[in-house]
Write a protein that holds these residues in place. Structure first.
Motif, PDB file in Angstrom:
ATOM      1  N   ILE A   1       4.472   5.672  -3.037  1.00 60.39           N
ATOM      2  CA  ILE A   1       4.862   6.593  -1.954  1.00 60.39           C
ATOM      3  C   ILE A   1       5.375   5.773  -0.764  1.00 60.39           C
ATOM      4  N   ALA A   2       4.650   4.722  -0.413  1.00 61.84           N
ATOM      5  CA  ALA A   2       5.029   3.891   0.735  1.00 61.84           C
ATOM      6  C   ALA A   2       6.381   3.205   0.495  1.00 61.84           C
ATOM      7  N   GLU A   3       6.578   2.682  -0.715  1.00 57.71           N
ATOM      8  CA  GLU A   3       7.854   2.020  -1.040  1.00 57.71           C
ATOM      9  C   GLU A   3       9.024   3.000  -0.880  1.00 57.71           C
ATOM     10  N   ARG A   4       8.831   4.213  -1.372  1.00 61.31           N
ATOM     11  CA  ARG A   4       9.893   5.227  -1.259  1.00 61.31           C
ATOM     12  C   ARG A   4      10.061   5.681   0.188  1.00 61.31           C
ATOM     13  N   TYR A   5       8.965   5.746   0.922  1.00 61.94           N
ATOM     14  CA  TYR A   5       9.018   6.156   2.326  1.00 61.94           C
ATOM     15  C   TYR A   5       9.903   5.180   3.112  1.00 61.94           C
ATOM     16  N   VAL A   6       9.706   3.902   2.853  1.00 65.83           N
ATOM     17  CA  VAL A   6      10.482   2.853   3.526  1.00 65.83           C
ATOM     18  C   VAL A   6      11.980   3.018   3.242  1.00 65.83           C
ATOM     19  N   GLU A   7      12.294   3.433   2.012  1.00 67.17           N
ATOM     20  CA  GLU A   7      13.712   3.620   1.650  1.00 67.17           C
ATOM     21  C   GLU A   7      14.324   4.837   2.349  1.00 67.17           C
ATOM     22  N   LYS A   8      13.501   5.815   2.660  1.00 66.61           N
ATOM     23  CA  LYS A   8      14.030   7.082   3.179  1.00 66.61           C
ATOM     24  C   LYS A   8      13.964   7.231   4.696  1.00 66.61           C
ATOM     25  N   HIS A   9      13.125   6.429   5.356  1.00 67.48           N
ATOM     26  CA  HIS A   9      12.911   6.609   6.796  1.00 67.48           C
ATOM     27  C   HIS A   9      13.123   5.299   7.541  1.00 67.48           C
TER      28      HIS A   9
END
Length: 198
Positions: free
Chosen positions: A17-25
């Motif tokens: 979740i954190a890895e994807r969060y970094v990509e999106k925000h």
């Protein structure tokens, strides 16, 4: 107490979740966000680090799981000022929503608590390698020094013994959807709205 020490969802799901969060925000410090996203699982008792809802009366297993993390309780005591805080809040929210997404009261009518925990852990193990590869999960040395032994052992157990019999209660596609849904959330905005609810 089994519930006191268990991960919900697993460290690997939180890191995905954190890895994807970094990509999106837009964030300033990826390592801080990643660290915050697993920090609540390092602290005992978990009821304190997860800002659990404590009830006097006996409740169902499902209710107990849903009460085990509470973002609103966290926000009453903490402001989101850093990427570490963002990761922490994201973790609490993921824990709060996880069981509602994957389980129903019916599941617990058909399974004992013992069976549930056994299936849950083995399902986590079965997912680990997939998540590590798909979401490029790496545990930094820094993080590893702070991780307690139980979690270290979980991280090392990347895959599962194929001969073990268990019911996989976490279908991969559903887990991926949960990771996407959680990482889409703007945690700052969500937190603001959560605090403003009456």
């Amino acid at each position: 107490n089994k519930k006191e020490g268990f991960e919900m969802p697993s460290i690997h799901i939180h890191l995905a979740i954190a890895e994807r969060y970094v990509e999106k925000h837009e964030i300033n410090n990826k390592n801080e966000l990643l660290e915050g996203s697993i920090a609540p699982d390092f602290v005992r008792p978990k009821s304190i680090s997860h800002y659990s809802v404590i009830r006097k009366e006996k409740v169902s297993v499902m209710q107990e799981l849903n009460d085990s993390a509470n973002l609103r309780n966290y926000l009453k005591e903490n402001e989101i000022k850093s990427d570490f805080d963002r990761g922490y809040a994201l973790h609490i929210l993921a824990d709060e929503l996880f069981f509602k997404e994957f389980f129903t009261e019916e599941y617990f009518e058909k399974h004992t608590e013992e069976e549930f925990f056994q299936n849950l852990y083995k399902s986590y193990d079965a997912l680990n390698l997939y998540l590590i590869e798909k979401y490029n999960i790496e545990i930094s040395d820094d993080m590893e020094q702070r991780i307690d032994d139980k979690i270290k052992e979980t991280i090392k157990r990347k895959a599962i013994d194929k001969n073990q019999k268990f019911e996989n209660i976490l279908p991969v596609n559903k887990v991926d959807m949960f990771i996407e849904k959680m990482s889409d959330i703007d945690i700052d905005l969500y937190s603001k709205n959560e605090l403003n609810k009456s």
